[in-house]
Design an enzyme around this catalytic site. Structure first.
Site, PDB file in Angstrom:
ATOM      1  N   TYR A 148       0.835  -1.211   0.000  1.00  0.00           N
ATOM      2  CA  TYR A 148       0.000   0.000   0.000  1.00  0.00           C
ATOM      3  C   TYR A 148       0.866   1.257   0.000  1.00  0.00           C
ATOM      4  CZ  TYR A 148      -2.456   3.953   2.081  1.00  0.00           C
ATOM      5  OH  TYR A 148      -2.920   5.215   2.344  1.00  0.00           O
ATOM      6  N   LYS A 152       1.446   4.350  -2.780  1.00  0.00           N
ATOM      7  CA  LYS A 152       1.162   5.770  -2.492  1.00  0.00           C
ATOM      8  C   LYS A 152       2.423   6.604  -2.744  1.00  0.00           C
ATOM      9  CE  LYS A 152      -2.073   7.485  -1.232  1.00  0.00           C
ATOM     10  NZ  LYS A 152      -3.294   7.989  -1.937  1.00  0.00           N
TER      11      LYS A 152
HETATM   12  P1  NAD Z   1     -11.327   4.316   1.690  1.00  0.00           P
HETATM   13  O1  NAD Z   1     -10.813   2.953   1.355  1.00  0.00           O
HETATM   14  O2  NAD Z   1     -12.294   4.471   2.797  1.00  0.00           O
HETATM   15  O3  NAD Z   1     -12.007   4.962   0.396  1.00  0.00           O
HETATM   16  C1  NAD Z   1     -11.444   4.846  -0.883  1.00  0.00           C
HETATM   17  C2  NAD Z   1     -12.522   5.215  -1.890  1.00  0.00           C
HETATM   18  O4  NAD Z   1     -11.938   5.135  -3.212  1.00  0.00           O
HETATM   19  C3  NAD Z   1     -13.727   4.267  -1.892  1.00  0.00           C
HETATM   20  O5  NAD Z   1     -14.924   5.005  -1.946  1.00  0.00           O
HETATM   21  C4  NAD Z   1     -13.535   3.436  -3.142  1.00  0.00           C
HETATM   22  O6  NAD Z   1     -14.766   2.987  -3.701  1.00  0.00           O
HETATM   23  C5  NAD Z   1     -12.823   4.406  -4.051  1.00  0.00           C
HETATM   24  N1  NAD Z   1     -12.028   3.736  -5.076  1.00  0.00           N
HETATM   25  C6  NAD Z   1     -11.140   2.723  -4.908  1.00  0.00           C
HETATM   26  N2  NAD Z   1     -10.613   2.357  -6.088  1.00  0.00           N
HETATM   27  C7  NAD Z   1     -11.171   3.173  -7.022  1.00  0.00           C
HETATM   28  C8  NAD Z   1     -11.015   3.293  -8.430  1.00  0.00           C
HETATM   29  N3  NAD Z   1     -10.179   2.494  -9.109  1.00  0.00           N
HETATM   30  N4  NAD Z   1     -11.733   4.245  -9.063  1.00  0.00           N
HETATM   31  C9  NAD Z   1     -12.578   5.056  -8.379  1.00  0.00           C
HETATM   32  N5  NAD Z   1     -12.771   4.971  -7.053  1.00  0.00           N
HETATM   33  C10 NAD Z   1     -12.067   4.046  -6.380  1.00  0.00           C
HETATM   34  O7  NAD Z   1     -10.028   5.194   1.906  1.00  0.00           O
HETATM   35  P2  NAD Z   1      -9.783   6.427   2.902  1.00  0.00           P
HETATM   36  O8  NAD Z   1      -9.317   5.914   4.194  1.00  0.00           O
HETATM   37  O9  NAD Z   1     -10.936   7.332   2.819  1.00  0.00           O
HETATM   38  O10 NAD Z   1      -8.527   7.108   2.172  1.00  0.00           O
HETATM   39  C11 NAD Z   1      -8.739   8.085   1.153  1.00  0.00           C
HETATM   40  C12 NAD Z   1      -7.398   8.631   0.720  1.00  0.00           C
HETATM   41  O11 NAD Z   1      -6.735   9.213   1.834  1.00  0.00           O
HETATM   42  C13 NAD Z   1      -6.438   7.580   0.167  1.00  0.00           C
HETATM   43  O12 NAD Z   1      -5.737   8.153  -0.914  1.00  0.00           O
HETATM   44  C14 NAD Z   1      -5.506   7.299   1.328  1.00  0.00           C
HETATM   45  O13 NAD Z   1      -4.240   6.885   0.860  1.00  0.00           O
HETATM   46  C15 NAD Z   1      -5.442   8.655   1.975  1.00  0.00           C
HETATM   47  N6  NAD Z   1      -5.137   8.680   3.422  1.00  0.00           N
HETATM   48  C16 NAD Z   1      -5.873   7.934   4.293  1.00  0.00           C
HETATM   49  C17 NAD Z   1      -5.629   8.035   5.659  1.00  0.00           C
HETATM   50  C18 NAD Z   1      -6.450   7.269   6.681  1.00  0.00           C
HETATM   51  O14 NAD Z   1      -6.172   7.337   7.867  1.00  0.00           O
HETATM   52  N7  NAD Z   1      -7.487   6.533   6.285  1.00  0.00           N
HETATM   53  C19 NAD Z   1      -4.606   8.879   6.116  1.00  0.00           C
HETATM   54  C20 NAD Z   1      -3.853   9.609   5.187  1.00  0.00           C
HETATM   55  C21 NAD Z   1      -4.132   9.507   3.841  1.00  0.00           C
HETATM   56  O1  DAU Z   2      -0.992   6.783   8.515  1.00  0.00           O
HETATM   57  C1  DAU Z   2      -1.972   6.933   7.542  1.00  0.00           C
HETATM   58  C2  DAU Z   2      -2.548   5.581   7.168  1.00  0.00           C
HETATM   59  O2  DAU Z   2      -3.381   5.193   8.259  1.00  0.00           O
HETATM   60  C3  DAU Z   2      -3.335   5.611   5.865  1.00  0.00           C
HETATM   61  O3  DAU Z   2      -2.454   5.874   4.812  1.00  0.00           O
HETATM   62  C4  DAU Z   2      -4.049   4.274   5.616  1.00  0.00           C
HETATM   63  O4  DAU Z   2      -4.869   4.376   4.469  1.00  0.00           O
HETATM   64  C5  DAU Z   2      -4.898   3.963   6.828  1.00  0.00           C
HETATM   65  O5  DAU Z   2      -5.506   2.688   6.663  1.00  0.00           O
HETATM   66  C6  DAU Z   2      -4.039   3.965   8.089  1.00  0.00           C
HETATM   67  O6  DAU Z   2      -3.077   2.878   8.049  1.00  0.00           O
HETATM   68  P1  DAU Z   2      -2.789   1.959   9.337  1.00  0.00           P
HETATM   69  O7  DAU Z   2      -2.252   0.687   8.844  1.00  0.00           O
HETATM   70  O8  DAU Z   2      -2.029   2.717  10.356  1.00  0.00           O
HETATM   71  O9  DAU Z   2      -4.322   1.824   9.881  1.00  0.00           O
HETATM   72  P2  DAU Z   2      -5.144   0.582  10.473  1.00  0.00           P
HETATM   73  O10 DAU Z   2      -6.447   1.151  10.904  1.00  0.00           O
HETATM   74  O11 DAU Z   2      -5.160  -0.570   9.552  1.00  0.00           O
HETATM   75  O12 DAU Z   2      -4.296   0.171  11.763  1.00  0.00           O
HETATM   76  C7  DAU Z   2      -3.961   1.130  12.764  1.00  0.00           C
HETATM   77  C8  DAU Z   2      -3.056   0.425  13.767  1.00  0.00           C
HETATM   78  O13 DAU Z   2      -3.821  -0.558  14.471  1.00  0.00           O
HETATM   79  C9  DAU Z   2      -1.903  -0.331  13.147  1.00  0.00           C
HETATM   80  O14 DAU Z   2      -0.785  -0.257  14.024  1.00  0.00           O
HETATM   81  C10 DAU Z   2      -2.394  -1.785  13.070  1.00  0.00           C
HETATM   82  C11 DAU Z   2      -3.267  -1.874  14.306  1.00  0.00           C
HETATM   83  N1  DAU Z   2      -4.416  -2.804  14.251  1.00  0.00           N
HETATM   84  C12 DAU Z   2      -5.250  -2.749  13.171  1.00  0.00           C
HETATM   85  C13 DAU Z   2      -6.364  -3.542  13.119  1.00  0.00           C
HETATM   86  C14 DAU Z   2      -7.300  -3.515  11.923  1.00  0.00           C
HETATM   87  C15 DAU Z   2      -4.689  -3.629  15.333  1.00  0.00           C
HETATM   88  O15 DAU Z   2      -3.941  -3.678  16.331  1.00  0.00           O
HETATM   89  N2  DAU Z   2      -5.801  -4.409  15.286  1.00  0.00           N
HETATM   90  C16 DAU Z   2      -6.664  -4.402  14.224  1.00  0.00           C
HETATM   91  O16 DAU Z   2      -7.664  -5.140  14.249  1.00  0.00           O
END
Ligand code: NAD
Ligand code: DAU
Length: 332
Positions: A148, A152
């Site tokens: 992943y 990115k």
């Molecule tokens: P998410 O998985 O909840 O949402 C992703 C969305 O993208 C979904 O609605 C999905 O249907 C859509 N999607 C996936 N593939 C696609 C494609 N090929 N064409 C069109 N749409 C598509 O993700 P999120 O957690 O909301 O993350 C959104 C963005 O923010 C990502 O770029 C992620 O890298 C970034 N980001 C996330 C976090 C976090 O904590 N979740 C932190 C920093 C950055």
């Molecule tokens: O830092 C930004 C990133 O944060 C984003 O780029 C990603 O899209 C987003 O998914 C998130 O990544 P993480 O891998 O940090 O998030 P996740 O929620 O999967 O896990 C958070 C932390 O918790 C990580 O240390 C793994 C741990 N974990 C996760 C799950 C699902 C657990 O201990 N138990 C769990 O069941």
């Protein structure tokens, strides 16, 4: 600027951004979202149809992307495969969406001279030791760990190349871990909240010492809007709200807030290559663009998030059993 094209706007952070834009600006929004397992049109329910349009489609579809970009004043690119655990078991969709999808959008932005903001992650910088006094800055070298985060990182580099070589007017933001409403139950915080609601014990990977730097999705949205409107073209901005917590502390807080014993969780198989610690120094964004986060208190933001999941079971229930079956098959 009047019309935004928001990719991934039916996902967690993208949908929070669309709500934020509708509430705080005059912009109209076209959402382009493939509605994968992570997308949910219900996350946009209640928004005015006169201002928000959802187009179901893939960001790798060059013709569709070209047409929608031609109509937009700016592209805000959230769409991605976003879950580290999935990328360890099935990396291919991460290359398709995160690399080829970003390339497809950049080509359209280049052709139509459209302002482009790319949403990225602090994970591109790899991880930090627990006792490291340094935090990530815009100067930290890229060192991603997972499929992943490496895709990115690759997408960030594409954005920089299209800016330098083709003059695409782009900015990039790298944000830390978000929490808040509309987050898929595969992710750490909603997984544990919905586990407790279902009577399942929360699952902590390994010892639970890993640290994440939590920020409320609303604060991420306000930062992105600030960069879109005031950021310098070609620049990268780190987004974070000084929210470092280890996973064990977060699980204990969730259990306490939900009226359970603080130790009522299980340790499960650790994630392969599990990043130890993320921490963001957002000085550049705060001093240059004047941004400040509003959700300073993690405990109250978490309590509001727990309340949201209690009140919106119909939103997450359809994904819960499938998600837990996947984790169970991996010993997690
Ligand atoms: P998410 O998985 O909840 O949402 C992703 C969305 O993208 C979904 O609605 C999905 O249907 C859509 N999607 C996936 N593939 C696609 C494609 N090929 N064409 C069109 N749409 C598509 O993700 P999120 O957690 O909301 O993350 C959104 C963005 O923010 C990502 O770029 C992620 O890298 C970034 N980001 C996330 C976090 C976090 O904590 N979740 C932190 C920093 C950055
Ligand atoms: O830092 C930004 C990133 O944060 C984003 O780029 C990603 O899209 C987003 O998914 C998130 O990544 P993480 O891998 O940090 O998030 P996740 O929620 O999967 O896990 C958070 C932390 O918790 C990580 O240390 C793994 C741990 N974990 C996760 C799950 C699902 C657990 O201990 N138990 C769990 O069941």
């Amino acid at each position: 600027m009047t019309r935004l094209l928001v990719t991934g706007g039916a996902g967690f952070i993208g949908s929070n951004f669309v709500h934020y834009v509708v509430e705080n600006t005059e912009y109209d929004v076209t959402v382009l979202d493939a509605l994968t397992y992570a997308g949910n049109r219900e996350s946009l329910a209640g928004l005015p149809e006169s201002r928000v349009r959802l187009v179901e489609g893939d960001i790798t579809d060059a013709e569709l992307v070209d047409g929608l970009t031609a109509e937009a004043d700016a592209v805000v690119h959230y769409a991605a495969e976003s879950h580290n655990d999935n990328s360890l078991h099935s990396p291919r969709p991460f290359l398709d969406t995160n690399i080829i999808g970003t390339y497809t959008l950049l080509e359209a932005a280049r052709k139509h001279r459209t302002r482009f903001h790319h949403i990225s992650t602090d994970e591109v910088y790899g991880d930090l030791e627990l006792d490291d006094p340094e935090r990530f800055t815009e100067q930290t070298p890229y060192n991603p760990s997972s499929p992943y985060s490496s895709t990115k990182a690759g997408s960030d580099l594409l954005v920089r190349a299209w800016g330098r070589s083709f003059g695409v007017e782009a900015t990039i933001s790298n944000c830390s871990n978000n929490y808040g409403p509309y987050q898929h139950v595969e992710k750490f915080i909603p997984r544990q909240i919905t586990n407790v609601i279902r009577g399942i014990r929360p699952k902590l990977y390994g010892a639970g010492e890993n640290v994440r730097d939590w920020i409320h999705a609303n604060d991420h949205s306000s930062a992105v809007l600030t960069i879109l409107e005031k950021g310098r073209i070609g620049e990268t901005y780190l987004i974070g709200a000084d929210g470092e917590r280890n996973n064990k502390e977060v699980v204990e807080l969730i259990l306490q807030e939900m009226g359970q014993p603080r130790d009522a969780y299980d340790h499960v198989t650790d994630r392969a290559g599990h990043d130890l610690r993320y921490a963001i120094d957002s000085t550049k964004l705060r001093t240059e663009l004047g941004w400040t986060p509003q959700f300073a208190d993690f405990e109250s933001g978490l309590a509001a998030t727990i309340a949201w999941y209690r009140d919106n079971e119909s939103w997450w229930a359809p994904s819960k059993d499938r998600t837990e079956a996947f984790y169970a098959s991996k010993g997690q």
